[in-house]
Design a protein around this motif. Structure first.
Motif, PDB file in Angstrom:
ATOM      1  N   UNK A  40       0.862  -1.188   0.000  1.00 59.76           N
ATOM      2  CA  UNK A  40       0.000   0.000   0.000  1.00 59.76           C
ATOM      3  C   UNK A  40       0.902   1.243   0.000  1.00 59.76           C
ATOM      4  N   UNK A  41       1.545   1.470  -1.136  1.00 60.78           N
ATOM      5  CA  UNK A  41       2.601   2.460  -1.270  1.00 60.78           C
ATOM      6  C   UNK A  41       2.131   3.882  -1.000  1.00 60.78           C
ATOM      7  N   UNK A  42       0.973   4.244  -1.516  1.00 57.03           N
ATOM      8  CA  UNK A  42       0.486   5.616  -1.339  1.00 57.03           C
ATOM      9  C   UNK A  42       0.236   5.939   0.130  1.00 57.03           C
ATOM     10  N   UNK A  43      -0.305   4.970   0.858  1.00 54.57           N
ATOM     11  CA  UNK A  43      -0.559   5.186   2.287  1.00 54.57           C
ATOM     12  C   UNK A  43       0.754   5.285   3.063  1.00 54.57           C
ATOM     13  N   UNK A  44       1.727   4.474   2.676  1.00 55.29           N
ATOM     14  CA  UNK A  44       3.042   4.549   3.324  1.00 55.29           C
ATOM     15  C   UNK A  44       3.665   5.923   3.087  1.00 55.29           C
ATOM     16  N   UNK A  45       3.594   6.372   1.843  1.00 50.78           N
ATOM     17  CA  UNK A  45       4.157   7.686   1.507  1.00 50.78           C
ATOM     18  C   UNK A  45       3.463   8.802   2.281  1.00 50.78           C
ATOM     19  N   UNK A  46       2.155   8.693   2.428  1.00 51.93           N
ATOM     20  CA  UNK A  46       1.403   9.714   3.169  1.00 51.93           C
ATOM     21  C   UNK A  46       1.870   9.778   4.631  1.00 51.93           C
ATOM     22  N   UNK A  47       2.064   8.613   5.253  1.00 47.81           N
ATOM     23  CA  UNK A  47       2.557   8.614   6.635  1.00 47.81           C
ATOM     24  C   UNK A  47       3.940   9.240   6.722  1.00 47.81           C
ATOM     25  N   UNK A  48       4.816   8.899   5.808  1.00 47.06           N
ATOM     26  CA  UNK A  48       6.174   9.432   5.844  1.00 47.06           C
ATOM     27  C   UNK A  48       6.193  10.929   5.561  1.00 47.06           C
ATOM     28  N   UNK A  49       5.340  11.395   4.661  1.00 50.12           N
ATOM     29  CA  UNK A  49       5.237  12.834   4.392  1.00 50.12           C
ATOM     30  C   UNK A  49       4.712  13.569   5.619  1.00 50.12           C
ATOM     31  N   UNK A  50       3.762  12.970   6.297  1.00 47.44           N
ATOM     32  CA  UNK A  50       3.201  13.592   7.506  1.00 47.44           C
ATOM     33  C   UNK A  50       4.300  13.841   8.530  1.00 47.44           C
ATOM     34  N   UNK A  51       5.230  12.939   8.627  1.00 48.38           N
ATOM     35  CA  UNK A  51       6.337  13.102   9.576  1.00 48.38           C
ATOM     36  C   UNK A  51       7.127  14.364   9.286  1.00 48.38           C
ATOM     37  N   UNK A  52       7.424  14.596   8.044  1.00 46.17           N
ATOM     38  CA  UNK A  52       8.268  15.735   7.701  1.00 46.17           C
ATOM     39  C   UNK A  52       7.509  17.054   7.750  1.00 46.17           C
ATOM     40  N   UNK A  53       6.195  17.003   7.593  1.00 45.45           N
ATOM     41  CA  UNK A  53       5.409  18.232   7.554  1.00 45.45           C
ATOM     42  C   UNK A  53       4.973  18.717   8.923  1.00 45.45           C
TER      43      UNK A  53
END
Length: 144
Positions: A114-127
């Protein structure tokens, strides 16, 4: 020895020590065997922490439950703990625990494809979150 800590905390009526001991002993047992009685110990720790307002202990229990669920590839369980834990930690500004939950949830999502969801979590960390060096390194490893 560790079970003695639980027994002693119970005999003294020391709920906070009991919460801590159940979390530690239960997590160690889940890592070793993933048997349901071990999960129940950590879940009991979580219930008691929530009932008594021990926020850091509850956050740690959510993290330990999620981490061990990912370790044993119980992804549905891991995602449920992540959802509850992130909501709990975000409401209380427990950023370190929130970050850890996002990182491990991203890892679970990657394992599930579930790549898009993983990316969303990782982006949330940086934002949103100010990450410690450990969380930065861990999120970088998951993101790589």
């Amino acid at each position: 020895m560790r079970l003695r800590a639980i027994a002693l905390a119970k005999s003294l009526g020391d709920i906070e020590t009991l919460v801590h001991a159940l979390n530690n002993v239960g997590t160690a047992k889940v890592v070793a065997s993933a048997d349901e009685s071990a999960w129940a110990m950590v879940e009991r720790s979580l219930v008691l922490a929530l009932a008594h307002g021990f926020e850091a202990h509850a956050a740690r229990a959510f993290n330990n439950l999620q981490t061990t669920a990912v370790l044993h590839r119980h992804y549905r369980r891991a995602l449920e703990y992540a959802e509850r834990g992130i909501a709990f930690c975000e409401e209380r500004d427990l950023d370190v625990y929130t970050a850890r939950l996002h990182i491990r949830r991203a890892y679970a999502y990657i394992e599930l494809g579930r790549w898009d969801e993983a990316e969303r979590d990782l982006q949330r960390l940086t934002q949103v979150l100010a990450l410690s060096p450990m969380e930065r390194a861990t999120s970088g490893f998951v993101h790589a």
